[in-house]
Design an enzyme around this catalytic site. Structure first.
Site: not given
Length: 339
Positions: A255, A185
Site C-alpha cells: 500500500d 492514512h
C-alpha cells in the site's frame, strides 16, 4: 532500455515536470499511479499516461488508479459515470445471488471500458476486506459485505469483469483490513484477533482468490502473527500468511508508503518492504524528494518478482470483449432499483 526497478510512483500534477521526467528516466519505475490531482480532461489524461510510458521506454508500463465506485473514484463525470460502492452490489447479491454476481462483473467491466480509453491499465479493485462491528469506517461501504464467502464471490466476479476488458485487477488489502480500528492514512492500527479467527474470516476471501495476478498489502499489525511490524513490512506475515496460509503467488504491491501508518524515512520504509518479501513499493503523493529517497533503496525487478510482474502484465494484453452500449444498458438496469 533501462532495467525496471521495484517501484510504482505517482506525479504531482496534470503533466510531468522536467524534474519528474529526468527522475523517471533515471530510476525507471516498473509502473505509475494516477490520482484526482492528475486528472482534468481526456486528452490531458492520455498525454500524461503516454509521457509516463515514454520516460521508461515501455509501452506496456502499467498505469494504476483507484477506481472502485462510491467515495473512492478518481475519474468522475464527465470523464466516467459515478458508480455505486461495493456495498450496493452486496445488497443486490443478498436478494438474488445470480443478479449480484452479474452486477459485480458488469461493475468491473464498466470500469475497464472507462479506464482503457485513457490508457490506464490497472485498477486497484476488488476490495476483499471483510469489516466487523466496531472497525474504522475507512473500509465501510467499500466492502461487499460482512460475509467472507459473499465477498470472495463478488470480488472474483468484479476481477473477471476487469480482466475481460484487459485491465489488471489488484485485490486489496491482503491479508485483510476489515478489523482495523483506525484509518491507515493517519495512523497504524493493531488487530488483536486470534489467528484461527483471522484464518476463518479475514483471510478467507484472499485465499479463495489466491490465483489472481496482483494484490496490495495492508498497513495493519496482526499481533497474533507479528506484534511489531505491519503486514507491509513483516516478513513473517508475507511468508507465513500471504504466501503460505493464503497461498498467493501473484505480484505483491505495498500500500502507499506515503500514508502515516508506516514510520521512518522513505528510504527505510522502501528497504523494509522489499526485505519483507513484497515485490513492489508503491509511493503515491508525487513528492519528488520522498520518491527519490524510496528509489535509493529500490532494486532491479528480477527473479520471482519479475516473473510475477510478467504474469500481471499479460492480463493487460487482452483487448477487451463485448459491446459497450449493450453492457452499459444492462448495468444500468441492475442498478436502477438501488440508485
Amino acid at each position: 532500455m533501462t532495467e525496471s526497478k521495484t517501484l510504482i510512483l505517482g506525479c504531482a500534477g496534470h503533466s510531468l515536470t522536467r524534474e519528474e521526467v529526468r527522475f523517471y528516466r533515471g530510476e525507471c519505475p516498473w509502473g505509475f499511479i494516477l490520482f484526482a490531482r492528475n486528472i482534468s480532461e481526456p486528452e490531458q489524461i492520455r498525454d500524461l499516461v503516454a509521457s509516463m510510458r515514454d520516460c521508461v521506454g515501455r509501452e506496456d508500463a502499467p498505469v494504476f488508479i483507484d477506481q472502485e465506485g462510491g467515495r473512492v473514484q478518481r475519474l468522475r463525470p464527465p470523464l466516467a459515470p459515478n458508480y455505486p460502492p461495493a456495498a450496493v452490489i452486496g445488497e443486490i447479491y443478498s436478494r438474488d445471488r445470480e443478479a449480484g454476481l452479474r452486477a459485480a462483473w458488469l461493475h468491473g467491466r464498466m470500469h475497464a471500458f472507462d479506464l482503457a480509453r485513457y490508457g490506464i491499465s490497472a485498477d486497484c479493485l476488488p476490495v476483499l476486506d471483510v469489516p466487523v462491528e466496531g472497525a474504522s469506517d475507512v473500509i465501510g461501504q467499500r466492502a461487499y459485505g460482512s460475509d467472507p464467502d459473499m465477498v470472495a464471490r463478488l470480488g472474483r466476479a468484479s476481477a473477471e469483469g476487469l480482466m475481460a476488458g484487459g485491465l489488471l485487477p489488484v485485490m486489496k488489502h491482503i491479508p485483510g483490513h476489515g478489523r482495523a480500528s483506525s484509518d491507515t492514512h493517519f495512523e497504524l492500527p493493531t488487530v488483536h484477533e486470534a489467528f484461527d479467527e483471522l484464518r476463518r474470516h479475514d483471510f478467507a476471501p484472499f485465499r479463495a482468490l489466491n490465483d489472481l495476478p496482483a494484490a496490495m498489502t495492508a498497513h495493519v499489525v496482526f499481533s497474533a502473527i507479528d506484534p511489531k511490524g505491519p503486514a507491509t513490512t513483516s516478513g513473517k506475515v508475507v511468508e507465513e500468511v500471504i504466501r503460505g496460509e493464503i497461498g498467493f503467488d501473484g505480484l505483491l504491491i505495498s500500500d502507499d508508503i506515503s500514508m502515516k501508518a508506516l514510520s521512518g524515512d522513505f528510504g527505510s520504509k522502501a528497504a523494509a518492504i522489499l526485505a519483507a518479501g513484497v515485490d513492489i513499493v508503491l509511493h503515491c503523493n508525487g513528492v519528488i524528494e520522498e520518491m527519490t529517497a524510496a528509489a535509493s533503496k529500490a532494486r532491479a525487478l528480477e527473479g520471482e518478482a519479475l516473473r510475477r510482474a510478467g504474469r500481471a502484465l499479460s492480463v493487460t494484453a487482452h483487448s477487451g470483449e463485448g459491446s459497450e452500449e449493450e453492457l452499459r444498458a444492462e448495468f444500468t438496469e441492475y442498478f436502477a432499483a438501488v440508485a
